[in-house]
Scaffold this motif. Structure first.
Motif: not given
Length: 430
Positions: A316, A320, A364, A366, A371, A374-375, A406, A408
């Motif tokens: 993770g 990022e 974000e 994720k 997730e 949440e993001g 987001v 992903t």
């Protein structure tokens, strides 16, 4: 002849050559600076060609202007071998009075004392990133970042990525090094990043500013940095981590190694975005630790694709870093810069991507679908804070975000009912 894979950087280099007399391409070694420059150069001077290097050096010491003769743009590769060429280029640009005369490429390990002038106004600097997933032809590029900014209501529903998590992990481990794509096997492709890491620690770290540095200590620092990737770890905590596993490291020595790694374009930290939407005392302003390419972190930690498949939490953070690399590459032609937001209440945006026209996106990263909720909640809450702050002030002093996104590791793009765009990194392009 090997096919040239087009880079997002190509257009920006062309634009700069239209505006400036000379362009210096900076960036980590092996990211493709020379190959990219050769696509637009009309003549080339290779200062490290073993057949001619001695003669070129002698000429540089007596009549450097002779080496500048040739069709323009003239590429001077590894110019730092003869630093006098910097001032010769600056003078030639002044004398000729025309843009697009020279392209300079090479290492940042140059003795600045041998340069008399900064080159400001004559020699523009451009930073090149390693290859993004789109440039390595792994992202299908069906969603354009530029198009999203131009039309936030762009329909992306149902667009699919061709990359599964296993392919993303391999791409992160291999890295964005053009040479790695030539490997005949996956094992051969992965060896490039490993060799890059060793070369930095054993050779390059000593060449910067002619410093006397230890390869083992460089490896320990990068290993600790990789363990703290995509976090707000302080210098003090990284030094403590190194001291727990290696020789004693003082803060001045750590700062020296950090500066050298920055000059080699290995480290690429993310600065904080601190808008006045809450008390300054609750907004974190430290650096988020980053590297120019996720493969360096993978090599520093001694990991492999199979190991990361069993440790998705670590991946993770690696993911990022991969997203940061690609966002920088895709947005660079728009003269962008990347920050992060994180406050004491754990409200965050992994990235705040700003463009020169004032538009910006809250992003974000994720990896999994669980997730995403949440993001998205973080992004919406941050947008609401900005709106509330503007209402309290009675005027729009702070622009609301143009995009909420987001990124992903999933495979399907869609726009949520609340307007947040969910986009697989394997669909994105410039």
């Amino acid at each position: 002849m090997k096919e040239y894979l087009k880079r997002v950087f190509d257009t920006q280099l062309s634009d700069y050559l239209d505006a400036f007399g000379a362009v210096l391409i900076e960036g980590p070694k092996w990211c493709g600076k020379t190959t990219t420059a050769m696509q637009q150069a009309k003549s080339v001077l290779r200062m490290q060609d073993p057949d001619t290097a001695e003669a070129y050096l002698a000429t540089a010491q007596t009549k450097p202007s002779f080496l500048l003769e040739g069709d323009t743009p003239r590429l001077i590769d590894e110019w730092q071998v003869a630093p006098v060429l910097w001032d010769a280029v600056r003078t030639a640009v002044d004398d000729r009075g025309q843009p697009g005369q020279f392209i300079l490429t090479g290492s940042n390990a140059v003795d600045r004392d041998q340069i008399k002038h900064t080159g400001t106004g004559r020699i523009a600097r451009l930073r090149m990133q390693p290859m993004s997933l789109y440039e390595s032809r792994e992202s299908n590029g069906k969603i354009s970042l530029k198009a999203l900014f131009n039309d936030p209501n762009l329909d992306i529903d149902g667009i699919q990525s061709d990359l599964g998590v296993e392919q993303l992990i391999f791409a992160a481990c291999r890295g964005g090094w053009p040479a790695s794509l030539s490997g005949k096997t996956e094992r051969a492709q992965l060896m490039v990043a490993h060799d890059y890491f060793l070369s930095v620690c054993e050779d390059d770290i000593r060449s910067v500013d002619r410093g006397r540095r230890n390869g083992g200590l460089a490896r320990a620092i990068l290993r600790s940095y990789a363990r703290n990737l995509s976090t707000l770890a302080s210098k003090k905590s990284i030094v403590a981590d190194v001291n727990a596993t290696a020789e004693s490291l003082s803060m001045p020595t750590f700062d020296d190694y950090m500066l050298a790694l920055q000059k080699l374009f290995i480290l690429q930290d993310v600065e904080a975005w601190c808008p006045a939407i809450r008390s300054k005392t609750v907004i974190r302003s430290g650096l988020k630790r980053g590297m120019v390419d996720p493969s360096i972190a993978v090599a520093a930690l001694g990991l492999s694709p199979s190991a990361l498949m069993l440790d998705m939490r670590t991946f993770g953070f690696i993911f990022e870093c991969l997203c940061a690399r690609d966002l920088r590459a895709y947005s660079q032609p728009m003269n962008s810069y990347v920050n992060y937001y994180h406050d004491r209440y754990d409200l965050e945006a992994d990235f705040v991507l700003h463009l020169e026209n004032g538009h910006y996106a809250l992003i974000e990263c994720k990896l999994g679908s669980r997730e995403i909720e949440e993001g998205a909640a973080h992004l919406l809450k941050l947008k609401e804070l900005i709106r509330t702050r503007n209402e309290a002030e009675g005027q729009n002093l702070l622009r609301e975000p143009d995009l909420l996104m987001v990124l992903t590791g999933g495979q399907i793009a869609y726009t949520r009912p609340d307007g947040v765009k969910v986009i697989p990194i394997g669909c994105l392009r410039d």
